[in-house]
Design a protein around this motif. Structure first.
Motif, PDB file in Angstrom:
ATOM      1  N   ASP A 146      46.758  29.683  27.077  1.00 54.05           N
ATOM      2  CA  ASP A 146      46.322  29.607  25.694  1.00 54.05           C
ATOM      3  C   ASP A 146      46.923  30.825  25.005  1.00 54.05           C
ATOM      4  OD1 ASP A 146      45.027  29.807  23.228  1.00 54.05           O
ATOM      5  OD2 ASP A 146      43.147  29.008  24.015  1.00 54.05           O
ATOM      6  N   ASN A 147      48.035  30.628  24.312  1.00 55.80           N
ATOM      7  CA  ASN A 147      48.739  31.764  23.717  1.00 55.80           C
ATOM      8  C   ASN A 147      47.909  32.451  22.644  1.00 55.80           C
ATOM      9  OD1 ASN A 147      50.959  31.404  25.394  1.00 55.80           O
ATOM     10  ND2 ASN A 147      52.033  30.108  23.911  1.00 55.80           N
ATOM     11  N   ALA A 148      47.129  31.705  21.913  1.00 57.19           N
ATOM     12  CA  ALA A 148      46.293  32.307  20.869  1.00 57.19           C
ATOM     13  C   ALA A 148      45.272  33.268  21.468  1.00 57.19           C
ATOM     14  CB  ALA A 148      45.588  31.220  20.077  1.00 57.19           C
ATOM     15  N   GLN A 149      44.811  32.952  22.664  1.00 59.27           N
ATOM     16  CA  GLN A 149      43.840  33.803  23.347  1.00 59.27           C
ATOM     17  C   GLN A 149      44.495  34.784  24.308  1.00 59.27           C
ATOM     18  OE1 GLN A 149      40.581  33.800  22.627  1.00 59.27           O
ATOM     19  NE2 GLN A 149      40.994  32.201  21.092  1.00 59.27           N
ATOM     20  N   LYS A 150      45.819  34.737  24.419  1.00 59.35           N
ATOM     21  CA  LYS A 150      46.572  35.596  25.343  1.00 59.35           C
ATOM     22  C   LYS A 150      45.997  35.499  26.751  1.00 59.35           C
ATOM     23  CE  LYS A 150      46.420  39.520  23.036  1.00 59.35           C
ATOM     24  NZ  LYS A 150      45.776  39.166  21.752  1.00 59.35           N
ATOM     25  N   THR A 151      45.730  34.264  27.165  1.00 59.35           N
ATOM     26  CA  THR A 151      45.079  34.027  28.450  1.00 59.35           C
ATOM     27  C   THR A 151      45.826  32.953  29.236  1.00 59.35           C
ATOM     28  OG1 THR A 151      42.924  34.630  27.527  1.00 59.35           O
ATOM     29  CG2 THR A 151      42.929  33.371  29.587  1.00 59.35           C
ATOM     30  N   VAL A 152      45.956  33.193  30.529  1.00 58.71           N
ATOM     31  CA  VAL A 152      46.481  32.182  31.426  1.00 58.71           C
ATOM     32  C   VAL A 152      45.379  31.824  32.416  1.00 58.71           C
ATOM     33  CG1 VAL A 152      47.501  33.896  32.982  1.00 58.71           C
ATOM     34  CG2 VAL A 152      48.369  31.568  32.981  1.00 58.71           C
ATOM     35  N   TYR A 153      45.278  30.546  32.737  1.00 59.32           N
ATOM     36  CA  TYR A 153      44.208  30.039  33.582  1.00 59.32           C
ATOM     37  C   TYR A 153      44.771  29.468  34.882  1.00 59.32           C
ATOM     38  CZ  TYR A 153      41.708  30.128  29.119  1.00 59.32           C
ATOM     39  OH  TYR A 153      41.158  30.518  27.930  1.00 59.32           O
ATOM     40  N   LEU A 154      43.920  29.443  35.883  1.00 56.50           N
ATOM     41  CA  LEU A 154      44.242  28.743  37.118  1.00 56.50           C
ATOM     42  C   LEU A 154      43.020  27.916  37.494  1.00 56.50           C
ATOM     43  CD1 LEU A 154      46.464  28.383  39.289  1.00 56.50           C
ATOM     44  CD2 LEU A 154      45.194  30.043  40.672  1.00 56.50           C
ATOM     45  N   GLN A 155      43.125  26.618  37.281  1.00 54.96           N
ATOM     46  CA  GLN A 155      42.065  25.695  37.677  1.00 54.96           C
ATOM     47  C   GLN A 155      42.304  25.312  39.127  1.00 54.96           C
ATOM     48  OE1 GLN A 155      39.308  24.415  35.873  1.00 54.96           O
ATOM     49  NE2 GLN A 155      38.767  23.704  37.925  1.00 54.96           N
ATOM     50  N   MET A 156      41.324  25.582  39.967  1.00 51.50           N
ATOM     51  CA  MET A 156      41.450  25.334  41.393  1.00 51.50           C
ATOM     52  C   MET A 156      40.425  24.290  41.806  1.00 51.50           C
ATOM     53  SD  MET A 156      41.977  29.239  42.758  1.00 51.50           S
ATOM     54  CE  MET A 156      40.280  29.679  42.426  1.00 51.50           C
ATOM     55  N   SER A 157      40.896  23.240  42.433  1.00 54.75           N
ATOM     56  CA  SER A 157      40.021  22.161  42.880  1.00 54.75           C
ATOM     57  C   SER A 157      40.278  21.894  44.358  1.00 54.75           C
ATOM     58  CB  SER A 157      40.289  20.900  42.062  1.00 54.75           C
ATOM     59  OG  SER A 157      40.120  21.136  40.686  1.00 54.75           O
ATOM     60  N   SER A 158      39.371  21.142  44.966  1.00 57.49           N
ATOM     61  CA  SER A 158      39.493  20.810  46.395  1.00 57.49           C
ATOM     62  C   SER A 158      39.787  22.060  47.217  1.00 57.49           C
ATOM     63  CB  SER A 158      40.592  19.767  46.598  1.00 57.49           C
ATOM     64  OG  SER A 158      40.321  18.598  45.854  1.00 57.49           O
ATOM     65  N   LEU A 159      39.028  23.087  46.954  1.00 58.60           N
ATOM     66  CA  LEU A 159      39.293  24.374  47.595  1.00 58.60           C
ATOM     67  C   LEU A 159      39.063  24.318  49.097  1.00 58.60           C
ATOM     68  CD1 LEU A 159      37.845  26.671  44.831  1.00 58.60           C
ATOM     69  CD2 LEU A 159      40.137  26.856  45.794  1.00 58.60           C
ATOM     70  N   LYS A 160      39.889  25.068  49.810  1.00 62.39           N
ATOM     71  CA  LYS A 160      39.837  25.122  51.266  1.00 62.39           C
ATOM     72  C   LYS A 160      39.566  26.571  51.699  1.00 62.39           C
ATOM     73  CE  LYS A 160      43.534  21.648  51.461  1.00 62.39           C
ATOM     74  NZ  LYS A 160      44.887  21.354  51.974  1.00 62.39           N
ATOM     75  N   PRO A 161      39.048  26.753  52.889  1.00 63.55           N
ATOM     76  CA  PRO A 161      38.831  28.133  53.377  1.00 63.55           C
ATOM     77  C   PRO A 161      40.105  28.976  53.339  1.00 63.55           C
ATOM     78  CG  PRO A 161      37.640  26.591  54.756  1.00 63.55           C
ATOM     79  CD  PRO A 161      38.468  25.758  53.812  1.00 63.55           C
ATOM     80  N   GLU A 162      41.245  28.362  53.541  1.00 60.42           N
ATOM     81  CA  GLU A 162      42.505  29.116  53.533  1.00 60.42           C
ATOM     82  C   GLU A 162      42.923  29.547  52.133  1.00 60.42           C
ATOM     83  OE1 GLU A 162      41.936  26.138  55.000  1.00 60.42           O
ATOM     84  OE2 GLU A 162      43.681  24.811  54.818  1.00 60.42           O
ATOM     85  N   ASP A 163      42.208  29.104  51.110  1.00 56.16           N
ATOM     86  CA  ASP A 163      42.459  29.593  49.755  1.00 56.16           C
ATOM     87  C   ASP A 163      41.758  30.924  49.497  1.00 56.16           C
ATOM     88  OD1 ASP A 163      42.127  26.208  48.657  1.00 56.16           O
ATOM     89  OD2 ASP A 163      43.996  27.326  48.901  1.00 56.16           O
ATOM     90  N   THR A 164      40.944  31.357  50.442  1.00 56.63           N
ATOM     91  CA  THR A 164      40.245  32.624  50.300  1.00 56.63           C
ATOM     92  C   THR A 164      41.233  33.776  50.185  1.00 56.63           C
ATOM     93  OG1 THR A 164      38.299  31.858  51.519  1.00 56.63           O
ATOM     94  CG2 THR A 164      38.679  34.242  51.443  1.00 56.63           C
ATOM     95  N   ALA A 165      41.112  34.539  49.104  1.00 52.31           N
ATOM     96  CA  ALA A 165      42.055  35.622  48.830  1.00 52.31           C
ATOM     97  C   ALA A 165      41.619  36.334  47.553  1.00 52.31           C
ATOM     98  CB  ALA A 165      43.471  35.081  48.644  1.00 52.31           C
ATOM     99  N   VAL A 166      42.268  37.463  47.291  1.00 51.91           N
ATOM    100  CA  VAL A 166      42.166  38.086  45.981  1.00 51.91           C
ATOM    101  C   VAL A 166      43.309  37.522  45.142  1.00 51.91           C
ATOM    102  CG1 VAL A 166      42.179  40.221  44.658  1.00 51.91           C
ATOM    103  CG2 VAL A 166      41.159  40.172  46.951  1.00 51.91           C
ATOM    104  N   TYR A 167      42.973  37.044  43.964  1.00 49.55           N
ATOM    105  CA  TYR A 167      43.946  36.412  43.087  1.00 49.55           C
ATOM    106  C   TYR A 167      44.318  37.366  41.961  1.00 49.55           C
ATOM    107  CZ  TYR A 167      43.438  31.933  45.420  1.00 49.55           C
ATOM    108  OH  TYR A 167      43.452  30.923  46.360  1.00 49.55           O
ATOM    109  N   TYR A 168      45.617  37.453  41.702  1.00 50.68           N
ATOM    110  CA  TYR A 168      46.155  38.337  40.681  1.00 50.68           C
ATOM    111  C   TYR A 168      47.078  37.565  39.752  1.00 50.68           C
ATOM    112  CZ  TYR A 168      45.129  41.897  44.292  1.00 50.68           C
ATOM    113  OH  TYR A 168      44.532  42.691  45.240  1.00 50.68           O
ATOM    114  N   CYS A 169      47.231  38.056  38.545  1.00 53.23           N
ATOM    115  CA  CYS A 169      48.242  37.503  37.653  1.00 53.23           C
ATOM    116  C   CYS A 169      49.249  38.592  37.315  1.00 53.23           C
ATOM    117  CB  CYS A 169      47.626  36.934  36.381  1.00 53.23           C
ATOM    118  SG  CYS A 169      46.798  38.150  35.343  1.00 53.23           S
TER     119      CYS A 169
END
Length: 122
Positions: free
Chosen positions: A72-95
């Motif tokens: 959303d450029n107006a909000q200067k925000t980038v999103y990451l929608q995560m679905s069907s999450l798995k244990p191997e997705d466990t991590a610290v997420y950075y942009c």
């Protein structure tokens, strides 16, 4: 240097969903390609998804079909929608702001934000 603040992480059960947000301080955010990375304990940081200023997206094979990056450029925000999450997705997420080199993307800033912890566990 632009400041990036990640948020939205948490504890979720396998199969669940989360939406991460990354707020940028830069006024020219809309001109930048952005990327989401993650780093699991004992592993190297890996690129998960990218989105160009024009909205073109790319995903790591491990998350393709489950994660969606948007901005959303107006909000200067980038999103990451995560679905069907798995244990191997466990991590610290950075942009980070990213730039292409050949067929790969690289982070522009060497100083990373605090990230947001995602834990997928029952």
């Amino acid at each position: 240097q632009v400041q990036l603040v990640e948020s939205g992480g948490g504890l979720v059960q396998p199969g669940g969903s989360l939406r991460l947000s990354c707020l940028a301080s830069e006024s020219i955010f809309d001109l930048r390609a952005m990327g989401w990375y993650r780093q699991a304990p004992g592993k190297q940081r890996e690129l998960v998804a990218t989105i160009t200023s024009g909205g073109s997206t790319n995903y790591a094979d491990s998350v393709k079909g489950r994660f969606t990056i948007s901005r959303d450029n107006a909000q200067k925000t980038v999103y990451l929608q995560m679905s069907s999450l798995k244990p191997e997705d466990t991590a610290v997420y950075y942009c980070n702001v990213v730039q292409p080199l050949g067929s790969n993307w690289y982070p522009i800033f060497t100083s990373w934000g605090q990230g947001t912890q995602v834990t997928v566990s029952s």
